[in-house]
Design a protein around this motif. Structure first.
Motif, PDB file in Angstrom:
ATOM      1  N   UNK A   1      49.585  31.379  34.063  1.00  0.00           N
ATOM      2  CA  UNK A   1      48.330  31.233  33.182  1.00  0.00           C
ATOM      3  C   UNK A   1      48.585  30.714  32.058  1.00  0.00           C
ATOM      4  N   UNK A   2      47.282  30.039  31.093  1.00  0.00           N
ATOM      5  CA  UNK A   2      47.520  30.067  29.720  1.00  0.00           C
ATOM      6  C   UNK A   2      47.888  28.429  29.933  1.00  0.00           C
ATOM      7  N   UNK A   3      46.571  27.507  30.578  1.00  0.00           N
ATOM      8  CA  UNK A   3      46.181  26.468  31.192  1.00  0.00           C
ATOM      9  C   UNK A   3      44.780  25.848  31.594  1.00  0.00           C
ATOM     10  N   UNK A   4      43.872  25.511  30.954  1.00  0.00           N
ATOM     11  CA  UNK A   4      43.432  25.845  31.151  1.00  0.00           C
ATOM     12  C   UNK A   4      42.716  24.458  32.786  1.00  0.00           C
ATOM     13  N   UNK A   5      43.475  23.420  32.942  1.00  0.00           N
ATOM     14  CA  UNK A   5      43.952  22.270  34.042  1.00  0.00           C
ATOM     15  C   UNK A   5      44.622  23.119  34.933  1.00  0.00           C
ATOM     16  N   UNK A   6      44.727  23.751  34.911  1.00  0.00           N
ATOM     17  CA  UNK A   6      45.602  24.679  36.282  1.00  0.00           C
ATOM     18  C   UNK A   6      44.676  26.054  36.808  1.00  0.00           C
ATOM     19  N   UNK A   7      43.677  26.503  35.616  1.00  0.00           N
ATOM     20  CA  UNK A   7      43.440  28.014  36.853  1.00  0.00           C
ATOM     21  C   UNK A   7      41.688  27.389  36.012  1.00  0.00           C
ATOM     22  N   UNK A   8      41.122  27.823  36.788  1.00  0.00           N
ATOM     23  CA  UNK A   8      39.935  28.143  36.723  1.00  0.00           C
ATOM     24  C   UNK A   8      38.683  27.861  35.770  1.00  0.00           C
ATOM     25  N   UNK A   9      38.811  29.175  35.546  1.00  0.00           N
ATOM     26  CA  UNK A   9      38.515  29.926  34.156  1.00  0.00           C
ATOM     27  C   UNK A   9      38.510  31.538  33.608  1.00  0.00           C
ATOM     28  N   UNK A  10      38.761  31.706  32.695  1.00  0.00           N
ATOM     29  CA  UNK A  10      39.044  32.581  32.579  1.00  0.00           C
ATOM     30  C   UNK A  10      38.770  33.211  31.074  1.00  0.00           C
ATOM     31  N   UNK A  11      38.516  34.867  30.888  1.00  0.00           N
ATOM     32  CA  UNK A  11      38.558  35.184  29.376  1.00  0.00           C
ATOM     33  C   UNK A  11      39.586  35.388  28.284  1.00  0.00           C
ATOM     34  N   UNK A  12      40.601  36.123  29.494  1.00  0.00           N
ATOM     35  CA  UNK A  12      41.783  35.568  28.458  1.00  0.00           C
ATOM     36  C   UNK A  12      41.833  37.472  28.358  1.00  0.00           C
ATOM     37  N   UNK A  13      43.040  37.532  27.882  1.00  0.00           N
ATOM     38  CA  UNK A  13      43.450  39.339  27.623  1.00  0.00           C
ATOM     39  C   UNK A  13      43.301  39.573  26.163  1.00  0.00           C
ATOM     40  N   UNK A  14      42.546  40.725  25.878  1.00  0.00           N
ATOM     41  CA  UNK A  14      42.615  41.512  24.562  1.00  0.00           C
ATOM     42  C   UNK A  14      41.860  42.958  25.326  1.00  0.00           C
ATOM     43  N   UNK A  15      41.527  43.828  24.742  1.00  0.00           N
ATOM     44  CA  UNK A  15      40.695  45.107  25.376  1.00  0.00           C
ATOM     45  C   UNK A  15      41.242  45.652  26.224  1.00  0.00           C
ATOM     46  N   UNK A  16      43.079  45.434  26.456  1.00  0.00           N
ATOM     47  CA  UNK A  16      43.570  46.009  27.108  1.00  0.00           C
ATOM     48  C   UNK A  16      42.806  46.093  29.093  1.00  0.00           C
ATOM     49  N   UNK A  17      42.147  44.139  29.144  1.00  0.00           N
ATOM     50  CA  UNK A  17      41.722  44.051  29.948  1.00  0.00           C
ATOM     51  C   UNK A  17      42.398  43.844  31.117  1.00  0.00           C
ATOM     52  N   UNK A  18      44.040  43.590  31.004  1.00  0.00           N
ATOM     53  CA  UNK A  18      44.214  41.888  32.268  1.00  0.00           C
ATOM     54  C   UNK A  18      44.330  42.963  33.685  1.00  0.00           C
ATOM     55  N   UNK A  19      44.570  44.017  33.502  1.00  0.00           N
ATOM     56  CA  UNK A  19      45.057  44.500  34.814  1.00  0.00           C
ATOM     57  C   UNK A  19      43.750  45.342  35.535  1.00  0.00           C
ATOM     58  N   UNK A  20      42.852  45.837  34.691  1.00  0.00           N
ATOM     59  CA  UNK A  20      41.576  46.566  35.333  1.00  0.00           C
ATOM     60  C   UNK A  20      40.167  45.368  35.480  1.00  0.00           C
ATOM     61  N   UNK A  21      40.218  44.657  34.459  1.00  0.00           N
ATOM     62  CA  UNK A  21      39.406  43.119  35.124  1.00  0.00           C
ATOM     63  C   UNK A  21      40.447  41.943  35.977  1.00  0.00           C
ATOM     64  N   UNK A  22      41.355  41.981  35.268  1.00  0.00           N
ATOM     65  CA  UNK A  22      42.007  40.728  35.961  1.00  0.00           C
ATOM     66  C   UNK A  22      42.562  40.695  37.193  1.00  0.00           C
ATOM     67  N   UNK A  23      43.500  41.669  36.995  1.00  0.00           N
ATOM     68  CA  UNK A  23      43.719  42.381  38.010  1.00  0.00           C
ATOM     69  C   UNK A  23      42.934  42.542  39.665  1.00  0.00           C
ATOM     70  N   UNK A  24      41.435  43.122  39.004  1.00  0.00           N
ATOM     71  CA  UNK A  24      40.607  44.021  40.046  1.00  0.00           C
ATOM     72  C   UNK A  24      40.420  42.162  40.342  1.00  0.00           C
ATOM     73  N   UNK A  25      40.422  41.151  39.719  1.00  0.00           N
ATOM     74  CA  UNK A  25      39.628  39.929  40.274  1.00  0.00           C
ATOM     75  C   UNK A  25      41.260  39.425  41.635  1.00  0.00           C
ATOM     76  N   UNK A  26      42.296  39.902  41.106  1.00  0.00           N
ATOM     77  CA  UNK A  26      43.857  39.172  42.256  1.00  0.00           C
ATOM     78  C   UNK A  26      43.255  40.282  43.387  1.00  0.00           C
ATOM     79  N   UNK A  27      42.903  41.137  43.092  1.00  0.00           N
ATOM     80  CA  UNK A  27      42.792  42.269  44.567  1.00  0.00           C
ATOM     81  C   UNK A  27      41.147  41.228  45.320  1.00  0.00           C
ATOM     82  N   UNK A  28      40.898  40.646  44.782  1.00  0.00           N
ATOM     83  CA  UNK A  28      39.660  40.211  45.381  1.00  0.00           C
ATOM     84  C   UNK A  28      39.785  39.086  46.279  1.00  0.00           C
ATOM     85  N   UNK A  29      40.632  38.098  45.489  1.00  0.00           N
ATOM     86  CA  UNK A  29      40.894  37.560  45.958  1.00  0.00           C
ATOM     87  C   UNK A  29      41.994  37.375  46.658  1.00  0.00           C
ATOM     88  N   UNK A  30      43.192  38.520  46.767  1.00  0.00           N
ATOM     89  CA  UNK A  30      43.672  38.912  48.029  1.00  0.00           C
ATOM     90  C   UNK A  30      42.944  39.448  48.589  1.00  0.00           C
TER      91      UNK A  30
END
Lengths: 792, 165
Positions: A533-562
């Motif tokens: 995480x944390x590098x725009x040269x490695x990660x396609x895109x992202x909106x970051x971490x706030x509002x307790x969103x990492x697992x509800x939104x970021x984790x859901x994206x992971x599940x979708x990619x899996x």
């Protein structure tokens, strides 16, 4: 290897480097040829800049460059953008005055950036900054929201009348007024939500770099590097994305304060381009106090209309909220869509109307701080409910129970826009009452009294909104960004896995939780999973971490990619095993032909994908690397019950939290150890807000609490052990059923603490006490109440 | 420019410093030992705590030249050469006593000294009081207190006397 599946308290993967002193924070980085920037800060709350004489500073030893706002303006550098536009009651847009990177013409708060001195060493830059001669003409300063709206108040921005950023409302005023007209009781409470300073332990830092081809890199203490790239690149420095890399390495805490795009990021990047040498800046803590966005600062009136039985009929709220001197990135969204939309709380109040007026003051910009709007809503509601109990004589637990949204009423549409998907407020209440031994409190109170202590107990029952939110919805509410999240999963040829997530971990432990999640889903050991995480040269895109969103939104994206990985893996497995895709199942890391013992491990499939000798090459591309964007369908709604027990020394007024119970519903829990840690940390911040923390400006606009000597941070002996429990209802609209846990502690706890303080002082005729409930305030109440008590 | 000779994590160094250079600046800037952090400028936060001749010291509150002849241990010098963590580091990991990791080096160095200074045992209240000089914004201290209590018997080689608990 112990059990490391979902629900296991797996120890953290990231701890090894932090414990060994091998973390890689921005200020730990060293660049060849680096220069050091020191920023001259305004010591005036509000002043015209008549002149800046840079000659002596520029001639000082080691100095390479001195720049002012005029230099940036001459090159067409833009101001810092605001990411959320609120509209007034009449539909017109909010006032959005410019926010120059370096001040132009005027300074508007103590800490405003005036000039930057860049030198070979930090000490040289500091020494030279002392040689800048700035001629100011002081202007009258606005230090508080009340000052801002006083008749004839000076203007923070010449073009903004009445210092008003916006005058916004939500709900149906006519219905609410009608309900008040027929109410049996009306209970009214005025209350302040004290201004706070986030104070992540790592001060902000930034390093700009630029290569010979004009490709820029910014290393920054950010919770969302892609957002910084977008804002700084597109609006401030006009650098296209492909020539701007933003890296947020290990970041030492954020709590919201590192979401925003700050002036220093633009300054070092721009200067690196001009000087073609890396330029670094690290805040001193004194600078953090006067430049990091502050939090809260609401002045509110709340009124509840009730029927005879204590049912809530309608809620009316007016809040005056501080934006500070300029609009920070998400500042305007906090007292509106993150606050007033939560005013239903856990109650079935049928009608709600809230008016929010946001104003400019000569103070540091105010933006989201852990909880962001939801702590303010929760504090207001839960103090109001206890005050209703106080005024009407109804039992505070029964009053809550009577008005709860029942567990069978979900999905529940509130009168203030949100639709809660799931929850069970009785379950968290019952669990907390039991864990806190609420029933046994009277005996503890008597025992404390015998020791000369005033003991009180208080609760709050709350709901909050996380994982913000469907992009089309937030867009319609004024957000200037989408709020999806991105994950790329790369299964390497030999079967190990890298996940590239657009969220950012600055203490939350994503390297562990996300690895745990992927390990469980792909059936590989956690040691084979790397979280990037944390590098725009490695990660396609992202909106970051706030509002307790990492697992509800970021984790859901992971599940979708899996899911995409598994779908492709099935096609490869079907080819290799000469079976139909429909007959392949994936379980425990193996692709199996259903009903047979023929199977292929994930590593065999990935090897075939990268060495495609025997491969369905006509139908399928080689490789096993999938990207998914997940846009949430709704917010998630964690909730729960916090109970605080407090003892006050009657002679000194010193409050001491003796027990704290937090029972939260955060949806499915991946790693209970990490969830408990998140809640405990949040509760400590909530106890801090309730009892000791307070950002104080004097009437002239100087920050009085500008260091750790003056701003009271919670220390180990200010907080108790914190009992954390969970009661789970699953989120119904994301694939993991998760709700988010990062902010519940800071949201639920402040009213529980103040309700306990008020309860402890119940014999002294106190109805309300504003935060922080300092020993002085408490002592004064005790002193004032003693004669009345003695007379009884 | 003045020179200072000192031993850091068992290794002798002779370093040129300005008179005003702080010990923490020497460690971070001159020796590249960036595990010791700077979290404030008023000697309040404790992120910079190191051991100077065995005593926990805020390295922001000491000039580098004052460390002449001293033996300094930083967070980087705690683990054994084979990578085995100090029991305090191990207990911090075991009890999830760190989140963002920024206060952790100073917290661990302070905690080790606290445990050493209390061979008679440490109550929870004493641990909390002993951490007065170290700020953590992430954990709420709950797990730090647990980790320190758990490290006590490992460091002293026997169970904590019952009265202290």
């Amino acid at each position: 290897m112990g059990f490391e599946g979902i629900g296991a308290s797996v120890k953290r993967k990231e701890d090894g480097r932090f414990l060994a002193g091998r973390g890689n924070y921005v200020d730990d980085m060293r660049q060849t040829g680096q220069l050091h920037a020191v920023i001259k800060r305004s010591d005036r709350p509000h002043a015209k800049i008549l002149s800046i004489d840079t000659a002596a500073a520029a001639a000082a030893p080691g100095v390479v460059a001195v720049y002012t706002g005029a230099d940036m303006a001459a090159e067409g550098i833009g101001g810092l953008p605001c990411g959320w536009q609120i509209h007034n009651k009449d539909g017109s847009p909010m006032a959005e005055p410019p926010h120059p990177v370096l001040a132009v013409g005027k300074v508007r708060h103590v800490g405003d950036s005036v000039a930057v001195v860049i030198a070979e060493t930090r000490q040289q830059a500091k020494d030279a900054a002392e040689l800048l001669v700035i001629d100011y003409e002081d202007l009258p300063a606005i230090a508080s929201v009340r000052d801002a709206v006083a008749p004839g108040a000076a203007r923070v921005h010449d073009e903004v009348a009445d210092n008003q950023c916006y005058d916004w409302h939500i709900g149906d005023k006519a219905i609410v007024d009608a309900a008040f007209a027929r109410a049996k009781h009306v209970v009214k409470l005025d209350l302040l939500n004290n201004r706070l300073i986030p104070n992540a332990m790592e001060p902000r830092a930034a390093i700009g770099d630029c290569d010979v081809a004009g490709n820029y890199t910014l290393y920054t203490t950010s919770q969302n590097p892609h957002v910084i790239r977008l804002l700084m690149g597109a609006f401030v420095l006009h650098i296209p994305e492909h020539q701007l890399r933003v890296v947020a390495p290990d970041v030492g805490g954020g709590f919201g304060s590192k979401i925003y795009h700050y002036a220093e990021e633009a300054i070092v990047t721009w200067a690196a381009g001009k000087l073609r040498r890396p330029v670094r800046w690290t805040a001193e803590r004194s600078e953090s106090f006067i430049t990091d966005a502050h939090g809260r600062d609401h002045d509110s009136t709340a009124e509840m209309a009730l029927d005879e039985a204590g049912n809530f009929l309608a809620l009316r709220v007016r809040s005056l909220c501080n934006m500070g001197a300029y609009l920070s990135t998400f500042g305007p969204a906090v007292p509106t869509y993150l606050y007033a939309t939560l005013l239903a709380g856990v109650y079935k109040t049928p009608a709600i109307y809230a008016e929010v007026r946001a104003v400019f003051t000569n103070t540091v910009p105010v933006d989201a701080y852990r909880g962001a709007g939801r702590p303010e809503a929760t504090y207001l509601l839960e103090r109001l409910v206890d005050t209703i109990a106080h005024d009407t004589g109804l039992d505070r637990v029964e009053l809550r129970r009577r008005n709860f949204i029942p567990a069978d009423a979900f999905p529940y549409q509130t009168p203030v826009a949100l639709q809660y998907d799931s929850g069970d407020y009785v379950a968290t209440l019952e669990s907390a009452l039991k864990a806190a031994d609420w029933a046994g409190f009277p005996a503890r109170r008597r025992a404390a009294a015998a020791r000369g202590k005033l003991r009180g107990i208080g609760m709050s029952t709350y709901v909050e909104a996380c994982g913000i939110a469907p992009s089309h919805v937030v867009g319609s509410l004024g957000a200037r960004a989408g709020l999806y999240e991105v994950a790329e999963i790369r299964v390497h040829p030999t079967g190990s896995v890298s996940v590239f997530t657009g969220t950012h971990s600055h203490g939350q432990g994503h390297e562990t939780t996300f690895a745990q999640l992927i390990a469980a889903q792909l059936g590989v050991p956690m040691s084979q999973v790397d979280v990037v995480h944390g590098d725009t040269a490695k990660i396609p895109f992202g909106m970051g971490t706030y509002g307790s969103r990492s697992l509800p939104v970021g984790g859901s994206a992971i599940v979708k990619a899996v899911d995409k990985i598994i779908a492709k893996g099935k096609k490869i497995a079907a080819h290799l095993m000469e079976a139909s895709v429909d007959d392949i199942e994936f379980k425990d890391g193996k692709f199996t032909v259903i009903g047979t013992d023929r199977s292929k491990a994930l590593a065999e499939i990935s090897l075939a994908a990268y060495v495609p000798h025997n491969y369905p090459i006509d139908e399928l591309e080689p490789g096993l690397d999938e990207t998914a964007f997940y846009d949430p369908k709704n917010f998630t709604f964690p909730g729960g019950c916090h109970i605080c027990e407090i003892e006050i020394d009657a002679d000194t007024g010193v409050p001491h939290v003796v027990n704290f119970v937090a029972v939260d519903d955060v949806g499915r829990v991946i790693n209970p150890m990490i969830v408990e840690g998140q809640v405990q940390g949040g509760v400590a911040q909530g106890i801090g807000q309730a009892l000791i923390e307070n950002a104080v400006y004097d009437s002239a606009g100087q920050l009085v609490t500008g260091s750790f000597m003056d701003y009271n941070m919670p220390r180990a002996d200010n907080v108790p052990n914190i009992h954390v429990g969970t009661e789970t209802t699953l989120c119904t609209h994301n694939p993991l059923g998760v709700k988010g846990c990062g902010e519940v502690g800071a949201i639920g706890s402040p009213p529980a603490v103040i309700n306990a303080v008020v309860d402890a002082l119940s014999d002294y005729g106190v109805r309300h006490i504003d935060m922080p409930a300092s020993p002085q305030k408490i002592w004064s109440i005790i002193q004032a109440g003693r004669p009345a008590l003695a007379a009884e | 420019m003045p020179q200072v000779s000192l031993t850091v994590n068992g290794k002798a160094h002779k370093v040129e410093v300005e008179g005003r250079t702080l010990l923490v600046e020497l460690l971070r800037e001159k020796l590249g030992l960036t595990g010791t952090h700077v979290g404030c400028d008023t000697s309040q936060c404790g992120a910079c705590v190191v051991h100077v001749d065995g005593n926990s010291t805020k390295s922001c509150s000491m000039l580098a030249i004052q460390a002449e002849g001293c033996s300094i241990t930083t967070i980087e010098g705690l683990a054994k050469a084979d990578g085995t963590l100090h029991p305090m580091q191990e207990m911090f990991r075991e009890h999830h006593a760190l989140q963002c990791g920024f206060c952790t080096p100073g917290m661990v160095m302070s905690a080790i000294d606290l445990v050493k200074m209390h061979p008679q045992g440490l109550s929870e209240a004493e641990i909390r009081e002993g951490l007065e000089g170290n700020l953590c914004r992430c954990t709420g201290y709950h797990n730090i207190v647990k980790a320190i209590a758990a490290a006590w018997p490992l460091m002293h080689g026997h169970a904590m006397p019952a009265a202290a608990e």
